[in-house]
Design an enzyme around this catalytic site. Structure first.
Site, short mmCIF file in Angstrom:
data_model
loop_
_atom_site.label_atom_id
_atom_site.label_comp_id
_atom_site.label_asym_id
_atom_site.label_seq_id
_atom_site.Cartn_x
_atom_site.Cartn_y
_atom_site.Cartn_z
N VAL A 1 -35.75 30.53 -9.72
CA VAL A 1 -36.61 29.48 -9.16
C VAL A 1 -36.01 28.12 -9.53
CG1 VAL A 1 -38.66 30.95 -9.29
CG2 VAL A 1 -38.14 29.40 -11.17
N SER B 1 -22.91 30.28 -9.58
CA SER B 1 -22.25 29.34 -8.68
C SER B 1 -21.68 30.05 -7.47
CB SER B 1 -21.12 28.59 -9.39
OG SER B 1 -20.50 27.69 -8.49
N GLY B 2 -21.77 29.37 -6.34
CA GLY B 2 -21.23 29.92 -5.10
C GLY B 2 -22.13 29.67 -3.92
N LYS C 1 -22.00 25.86 -16.60
CA LYS C 1 -22.35 25.64 -15.19
C LYS C 1 -22.54 24.15 -14.91
CE LYS C 1 -23.74 26.72 -10.98
NZ LYS C 1 -24.58 25.64 -10.50
N HIS D 1 -19.16 22.64 -14.61
CA HIS D 1 -18.62 23.07 -13.31
C HIS D 1 -19.13 22.14 -12.21
CE1 HIS D 1 -19.23 25.07 -9.42
NE2 HIS D 1 -18.15 25.78 -9.67
N ASN D 2 -20.43 21.89 -12.19
CA ASN D 2 -21.01 21.05 -11.14
C ASN D 2 -20.53 19.62 -11.23
OD1 ASN D 2 -22.39 23.40 -10.59
ND2 ASN D 2 -24.37 22.41 -10.36
N GLU E 1 -17.16 19.51 -9.81
CA GLU E 1 -17.38 19.67 -8.37
C GLU E 1 -17.76 18.34 -7.71
OE1 GLU E 1 -21.17 21.32 -5.99
OE2 GLU E 1 -20.26 22.80 -7.33
N HIS F 1 -19.59 -6.66 -37.15
CA HIS F 1 -19.53 -5.21 -37.24
C HIS F 1 -18.31 -4.72 -38.00
CE1 HIS F 1 -22.89 -4.85 -34.51
NE2 HIS F 1 -22.29 -5.66 -33.65
#
Length: 465
Positions: free
Chosen positions: A69, A123-124, A177, A180-181, A184, A446
């Site tokens: 889902v 994925s696919g 994943k 991967h995206n 992509e 700093h």
């Protein structure tokens, strides 16, 4: 093989159910939507349940259930609907695009009652779910071993093995994943920028640009994304008779995984500028009305230079290959940082091998990437591999010339340009950050490190140090 439960019969869930059934695996399926359930009625190996409780009752213990889902609240509701009937030893796998931190939390919560949880990156797209996706698992190792025969059966195959991998505990699979995206996103944007440059810098007609890009998809540059790009560019819109891409609104949507990866790179201190630029480019594309008004008020920045036509046709595929490699380098550094932070011990070579089939990133380039990590398991950056470094160096002059032409010609190529800046910055021994450190000390006290002695130092802004 054991039967498996499946919650969620949308496009991905339905196709995975058919994939499972096609491999002789009995599926007990449920969806809140009755129409989604009845759409699979009549298939002998798919048993449709009228409730989550009925689904659980039909499975032998310990039960295995795959949740397919939408990420977020929908996943939580699906788990809550199952939780009262779950017992210690049961396996619950989330195959949605969950944020990896949600997966970590769910694994810990369910683990308290002995339920074994897997975060399963799938994925696919719809085609991959039906014919064989790439599967990236994380979570309970014993649960993965029990489900491995089922997952192996339905996964894509490449190089004689299933595109299936177990990458570590709790959120490891969904982290892989997510990366991967993000890669992509970047590669898609780089291809789109190259197409835009052909059309609006080199001045190629649609058919000429489509033919050029179709020719890029061969040899070491072959990829699924270039393959579908050529297919898209070859389609004619039936209503207008125009090339379909010319009728598509230039407003790209996104589902969040790219942004999550950028957030993770910032939190983990990993430079991933091209992954970020791909997300920002989609965000800018969504301001369509503003962009139209800005061009009317300020004029178009584009300048077609016909004299660049032949040079760009030669340079663009070479620049695209090099930029793609730089995007992969950024993604794999993010994988390494996440693995170190969470103790997952992700094998980058195994990731590249899983991505060789089924997934959106499948490409010939993944073979040398896998070989690079197999040859040097501690490789800090893909650009340090001798073969990949040589491939990038051989294309660098064309990459620089192409980006320079785009800047002069007013074409926005943020991913191609940021990838070049990343590749050049990575190998610049002494860069501009020395001045930034001095600036920070000047306005905020700093401090800075020196090249000649240790410690934190301050400049002579208010007198000697």
């Amino acid at each position: 093989m054991r039967a498996i439960g499946l919650i969620g019969l949308g496009v991905m869930g339905r196709n995975l159910a058919l994939n499972l059934a096609g491999h002789g695996i009995a599926v007990h399926a449920y969806d809140l939507d009755e129409a989604a359930r009845t759409g699979l009625a009549g298939l002998e190996s798919i048993r449709l349940s009228r409730s989550p409780a009925a689904l659980l009752a039909g499975l032998e213990r310990p039960r295995a259930i795959l949740v397919m889902v939408n990420a977020g609240a929908a996943t939580d509701r699906a788990i809550e609907s199952l939780e009262p009937g779950l017992s210690a030893g049961d396996i619950l796998a989330d195959g949605g695009n969950a944020h990896y931190t949600d997966t970590i939390g769910r694994a810990r919560a369910l683990g308290k009652s002995g339920v074994r949880f897997l975060g399963l990156g799938v994925s696919g797209g719809a085609e991959g779910a039906r014919l064989g996706p790439a599967l990236m698992a994380g979570g309970d190792a014993g649960a993965f071993r029990e489900l491995e025969p089922i997952l192996d059966a339905i996964a894509a195959k490449a190089g004689g093995r299933a595109c299936l991998g177990y990458f570590g505990g709790d959120g490891a699979g969904h982290f892989v994943k997510m990366v991967h995206n993000a890669i992509e996103y970047a590669v898609m944007a780089a291809i789109a920028e190259a197409w835009f440059a052909l059309r609006h810098l080199a001045g190629l007609a649609h058919g000429e640009a489509a033919e050029a890009i179709a020719g890029w998809n061969r040899g070491e540059a072959q990829s699924y994304l270039l393959e579908i790009t050529a297919d898209v560019l070859g389609r004619i819109d039936g209503a207008s008779g125009q090339p379909l891409v010319e009728m598509v609104l230039d407003r790209a949507e996104q589902k969040g995984t790219g942004a999550w990866a950028v957030e993770a790179s910032l939190a983990l201190g990993v430079a991933a500028p091209s992954l970020a630029e791909a997300v920002f480019a989609r965000t800018l594309s969504s301001a369509k009305e503003e962009r139209v008004a800005a061009e009317l008020r300020l004029g178009s920045p584009l300048h077609v230079d016909p004299s660049q036509r032949d040079a760009l046709r030669r340079q663009l595929p070479r620049a695209l290959f090099a930029a793609t490699l730089a995007c992969y380098a950024q993604g794999f550094q993010l994988l390494a940082a996440g693995s170190s932070q969470h103790g997952w011990n992700i094998d980058p070579a195994a990731v590249a091998e899983v991505w060789r089939g089924g997934c959106i990133l499948r490409a010939a380039l993944l073979d040398p990437i896998a070989a690079a990590f197999r040859g040097a398991p501690g490789l800090a950056n893909l650009m340090l591999d001798s073969a990949l470094a040589a491939a990038m160096a051989e294309r660098e002059a064309d990459w620089r010339a192409m980006v320079a032409a785009a800047l002069v010609g007013g074409a926005p190529v943020p991913v191609l340009a940021s990838a070049l800046a990343y590749a050049q910055g990575y190998r610049t021994k002494r860069g501009a950050a020395a001045l930034i450190q001095a600036q920070r000390d000047r306005f905020g006290g700093h401090g800075f490190q020196r090249i000649d002695r240790p410690g934190n130092h301050h400049g002579p802004w208010s007198g000697p140090e």
